[in-house]
Motif scaffolding. Structure first.
Motif, PDB file in Angstrom:
ATOM      1  N   ALA A 148       7.089  -0.809   7.254  1.00 14.42           N
ATOM      2  CA  ALA A 148       5.635  -0.878   7.402  1.00 14.42           C
ATOM      3  C   ALA A 148       5.041  -1.755   6.300  1.00 14.42           C
ATOM      4  N   ILE A 149       3.890  -2.320   6.594  1.00 12.01           N
ATOM      5  CA  ILE A 149       3.202  -3.194   5.632  1.00 12.01           C
ATOM      6  C   ILE A 149       2.006  -2.438   5.061  1.00 12.01           C
ATOM      7  N   VAL A 150       1.993  -2.318   3.747  1.00 13.56           N
ATOM      8  CA  VAL A 150       0.932  -1.605   3.039  1.00 13.56           C
ATOM      9  C   VAL A 150       0.154  -2.600   2.195  1.00 13.56           C
ATOM     10  N   GLY A 151      -1.159  -2.623   2.355  1.00 16.24           N
ATOM     11  CA  GLY A 151      -2.008  -3.509   1.572  1.00 16.24           C
ATOM     12  C   GLY A 151      -2.774  -2.740   0.515  1.00 16.24           C
ATOM     13  N   VAL A 175      -0.769  -7.258  -2.109  1.00 15.25           N
ATOM     14  CA  VAL A 175      -1.819  -6.938  -3.075  1.00 15.25           C
ATOM     15  C   VAL A 175      -2.843  -8.057  -3.085  1.00 15.25           C
ATOM     16  N   CYS A 176      -4.106  -7.663  -3.086  1.00 19.99           N
ATOM     17  CA  CYS A 176      -5.211  -8.600  -3.280  1.00 19.99           C
ATOM     18  C   CYS A 176      -5.958  -8.207  -4.545  1.00 19.99           C
ATOM     19  N   ASP A 177      -5.972  -9.103  -5.509  1.00 24.67           N
ATOM     20  CA  ASP A 177      -6.706  -8.868  -6.750  1.00 24.67           C
ATOM     21  C   ASP A 177      -6.900 -10.221  -7.433  1.00 24.67           C
ATOM     22  N   PRO A 178      -8.145 -10.647  -7.659  1.00 28.91           N
ATOM     23  CA  PRO A 178      -8.376 -11.969  -8.254  1.00 28.91           C
ATOM     24  C   PRO A 178      -7.842 -12.097  -9.675  1.00 28.91           C
ATOM     25  N   TYR A 179      -7.602 -10.976 -10.337  1.00 27.86           N
ATOM     26  CA  TYR A 179      -7.124 -11.027 -11.721  1.00 27.86           C
ATOM     27  C   TYR A 179      -5.607 -10.885 -11.824  1.00 27.86           C
ATOM     28  N   LEU A 180      -4.924 -10.705 -10.708  1.00 30.59           N
ATOM     29  CA  LEU A 180      -3.467 -10.568 -10.713  1.00 30.59           C
ATOM     30  C   LEU A 180      -2.835 -11.953 -10.647  1.00 30.59           C
ATOM     31  N   SER A 181      -2.019 -12.281 -11.634  1.00 33.85           N
ATOM     32  CA  SER A 181      -1.371 -13.593 -11.645  1.00 33.85           C
ATOM     33  C   SER A 181      -0.147 -13.583 -10.742  1.00 33.85           C
ATOM     34  N   ASP A 182       0.304 -14.767 -10.365  1.00 34.94           N
ATOM     35  CA  ASP A 182       1.513 -14.881  -9.546  1.00 34.94           C
ATOM     36  C   ASP A 182       2.704 -14.291 -10.281  1.00 34.94           C
ATOM     37  N   VAL A 193      -1.775 -11.859  -1.889  1.00 31.67           N
ATOM     38  CA  VAL A 193      -2.395 -12.504  -0.727  1.00 31.67           C
ATOM     39  C   VAL A 193      -3.911 -12.448  -0.854  1.00 31.67           C
ATOM     40  N   THR A 194      -4.578 -13.169   0.025  1.00 37.16           N
ATOM     41  CA  THR A 194      -6.035 -13.082   0.104  1.00 37.16           C
ATOM     42  C   THR A 194      -6.428 -11.783   0.798  1.00 37.16           C
ATOM     43  N   LEU A 195      -7.688 -11.420   0.658  1.00 39.60           N
ATOM     44  CA  LEU A 195      -8.166 -10.202   1.314  1.00 39.60           C
ATOM     45  C   LEU A 195      -8.074 -10.342   2.829  1.00 39.60           C
ATOM     46  N   THR A 196      -8.388 -11.512   3.349  1.00 39.06           N
ATOM     47  CA  THR A 196      -8.322 -11.715   4.795  1.00 39.06           C
ATOM     48  C   THR A 196      -6.901 -11.514   5.316  1.00 39.06           C
ATOM     49  N   GLU A 197      -5.917 -12.089   4.611  1.00 38.28           N
ATOM     50  CA  GLU A 197      -4.527 -11.945   5.045  1.00 38.28           C
ATOM     51  C   GLU A 197      -4.071 -10.499   4.927  1.00 38.28           C
TER      52      GLU A 197
END
Length: 327
Positions: A148-151, A175-182, A193-197
């Protein structure tokens, strides 16, 4: 703090521990700083131990609290307990957010695993029909908890604690978080990923972002419409993150499921249709520390107070630079 919190949060053993490093000016909590006795105590205090229901330390309180050097807050959100003037005055602030993150992440983990098994809708159907059906639990194509895919929206303290709890399971975690680095995402073994994805791909979406002006309504009609049919939204963060009119429409239609520990408003009005929907689980803000769980928070703050008294740096300081990113 609210005196009703005291029996579980501040035990006799904790009081004795605090008394070994500090002079306790009062052993029972104050609700506010308005009485003469409270003002007299505030004028003598170097440290304030605050909790849920605490009166805010603002410029008026600071004018009395000439000796104040530390606020130790038994809660996650410090802004309700401390005004910006606290940091401007150079007063240290520490909070037990990391301790409160533990039960919230545990609640979210439990709900994610149950949601992937379609536990709550199946329970309602089973209770109504009182017979087994084929397939007995899941419709064809439902993942269960294998693959399963958990966001996760928000790599906050709670979000990161939840990521650690999810590791033993055979799940794909976005995970979507603008402060999380690659680099951090790779270290956490998650896909950034982006929030939309995230909304489009996830079987379950769990919200763990702070309630800030820029996050208000971040899960709106467009984001909800992106979720696949039968997906589940879990909110243990704050109700303000979600457009509740849009969410209600999706839930009434039966297209989505939801586990909502927080809502906007809180509580929902008694005539809200969400109370009667089989695809919705509503709980009254219970994910955070409650009962004996609050002792974890109190013990963390006792550690911090002992470090402060000994001249050691705080481990859980809330600095002025952090205020734009925390509640």
């Amino acid at each position: 703090m609210n005196p009703d919190m005291t029996p579980d949060l501040i035990t006799p053993a904790l009081r004795e521990r605090l008394a070994r490093s500090c002079t306790l000016l009062n052993r029972e909590p104050l609700r506010d700083y308005d009485t003469g006795d409270a003002r007299a105590l505030l004028a003598r205090a170097d440290i304030l131990f605050t909790g849920w229901g605490a009166a805010r330390v603002d410029a008026k309180a600071l004018a009395i609290a000439a000796r104040l050097r530390l606020i130790a807050h038994a809660g996650s959100a410090v802004k309700p307990a401390a005004a910006p003037e606290v940091w401007q005055a150079g007063i240290a602030v520490t909070a037990a957010a990391i301790a409160n993150a533990v039960p919230v992440a545990e609640y979210a983990l439990a709900m994610i695993l149950l949601a992937n098994k379609r536990t709550f809708p199946v329970r309602e159907r089973f209770r109504t029909e009182r017979k087994l059906w084929q397939p007995q639990w899941l419709a064809p194509g439902e993942p269960g908890n294998y693959g399963a895919i958990v966001g996760i929206v928000g790599a906050s303290r709670i979000g990161r604690r939840l990521l650690a709890l999810l590791k033993p399971f055979d799940l794909t975690v976005l995970v979507c978080d603008p402060y999380l680095s690659d680099e951090e995402a790779r270290a956490l073994s998650v896909e950034k990923v982006t929030l939309t994805e995230l909304m489009a791909r996830s079987d379950v979406v769990s919200l763990h972002a702070p309630s800030l002006p820029e996050t208000a309504g971040m899960i709106g009609r467009t984001q909800l419409a992106t979720m696949r049919d039968g997906a589940t939204l879990i909110n243990t963060a704050r109700g303000a993150l979600v457009d509740h009119a849009a969410l209600t429409q999706e839930l009434v239609s039966g297209r989505l499921d939801a586990v909502l520990d927080v809502t906007e408003p809180e509580p929902l009005p008694p005539d809200s249709p969400l109370f009667g929907l089989p695809n919705v689980v509503l709980t009254p803000h219970i994910a955070g520390a409650a009962g004996y769980e609050t002792r974890r928070m109190a013990e963390l703050l006792a550690d911090e107070i002992e470090r402060f008294v000994a001249g050691k740096p705080l481990l859980h300081a809330v600095t002025a630079e952090m205020l734009a990113r925390v509640a």
